[in-house]
Scaffold this motif. Sequence first.
Motif: not given
Length: 528
Positions: A272-275, A105-111, A253-256
């Motif tokens: 889910a989330g900002n990532v 589960f990827v919820a690593s967000g953005i910079d 930009g480019s997002f999964v």
Amino acid sequence: MRAHDIIVIGGGAAGLSAAELLGRARRDVLVIDSAAPRNRFAPHMHGVLGHDGVPPLDLLDKGRAELDTYGVTVTTGSVESVTEIVRGLKVTCADGAVAYARAVFVASGIDDTLPDIPGLADHWGSTAFQCPYCHGWEHRNRRIGVLASSPMHFHYAQLVRNWTDDLTVFITDATVLSQLDDATRQRFDARGVTVVTSPVAGITATDGTLTGVRTEDGAVHPVDAIGLHPHSRPRDGFLAPLGLDRTEVPGVGSFVAVDAVGQTSHPRVWAAGNVVDPRANVPTAMGQASMTAGMLNTTLVTEDTDNAVHALTAPSSHHDWPEVADDGFWETTYAQAPPRWSGRPNPSLVRVLTEELGGAGTARGRAADIGCGEGADAVWLAQQGWDTLGVEVSATAVRRAQDAAAAAGVDGVRFTDVGVQGLADAAATDGSAPFDLVTASYLHGPSQGRRSALLLDAGELVAPGGYLFLLSHVMPDAAPEEYGAVDALGFDDDTWELVRDETVDRAVIGLDGEVGGHPDRVVLLRRR
């Protein structure tokens, strides 16, 4: 080592919300958190019902404490890569630590990368903000400036106007100024918005308090707060080995890419989330993550049940297999079980053929995938431009492969259940043109007495100058450098040139959750 059910990458509001729901669903969950949430620069968060004005790090501390009740493990680390293994995924961290899971589960967000304006970073998260819904109330009725570095920010400025009657838009780029048309100027004029066209040179402050924006013409424009849209980059580089589908968000930009329930193009990767959604505030990210985690758990429940049903009919061990696994055995094996494989091409096949023969767009010919199973490798070959024929002995496997090709919208791939022997016989009878590439992955089973003959038949289907790719964990088990693979496999040295010969470790998550593995042999031959 035992695999986790789910590894959650990211311990912010989204990641912890997902972990809590999954923990309550009695899943074995590991959270790997980089300890750098996007909103760490903000002293308080707003618009979070029941938590308005709470420091964002306090919310995360409380969330982690709640996870203890449900047996969720939280560790601090930076994920380096996520790679596919059998029935799961391998997660490797920057410090070399490795963990395995049935799903990620990827919820690593953005910079957020701020514009290179002197003094701006000093105020980020307080009087320099992005989301007016999160921080506009705190700056209501004050002098607010908006940095417009893109025409999209003209709409953002009109939004921020809702919080103040004293709004100034600063055009930071000559290209943006050229796109400030009369209709937009009229909209600004109608709401009393001031537009400054001299480029921004810096931010002014007194005793640490933001006081104004200095432009290149030397003027200082008094403001009490600044609204802006920084460049956002998702923290998803660790997913690169999986080659997931992506979505291009104009101006962002480019997002999964994810579907309506948060599943990516890989069936074991959810997000889910900002990532995946840079617009999501804290409650939105939490809601998305909770819903997506529930759907993820549902897929694992389905897989658990499928495995249990299969266990009722499948051979309990290799000792229960027949002495020779004939065509009828393989048809029964497929027909009495749900889909056996992930629907993803084998990573070793993808890597070696891409490195040796080039990626998509390279000139292609005809390819045959022998023992194609449910079609993942054959579909991938067709996606790379090969005119592909998938060859099986099981009619059930062929139907599933055809369905997989149709679902992927792939042309240039056909399937047959005549087997390699039938294909070879047809080629000998009607003079069918040979293939430029023949692949055979795991063309074996316990006591598969015809294996050597089948591989030699597959080789006969290769045209001069063409390639034969073999992948198996039951090839001769000496190290590649200790013998000539061409001779060991029964091929003629005068006819075949060895292009690639290597051994790779292949991790497998067993149905009991234990992580095991097999060393795979990868051999690529070229017909002279």
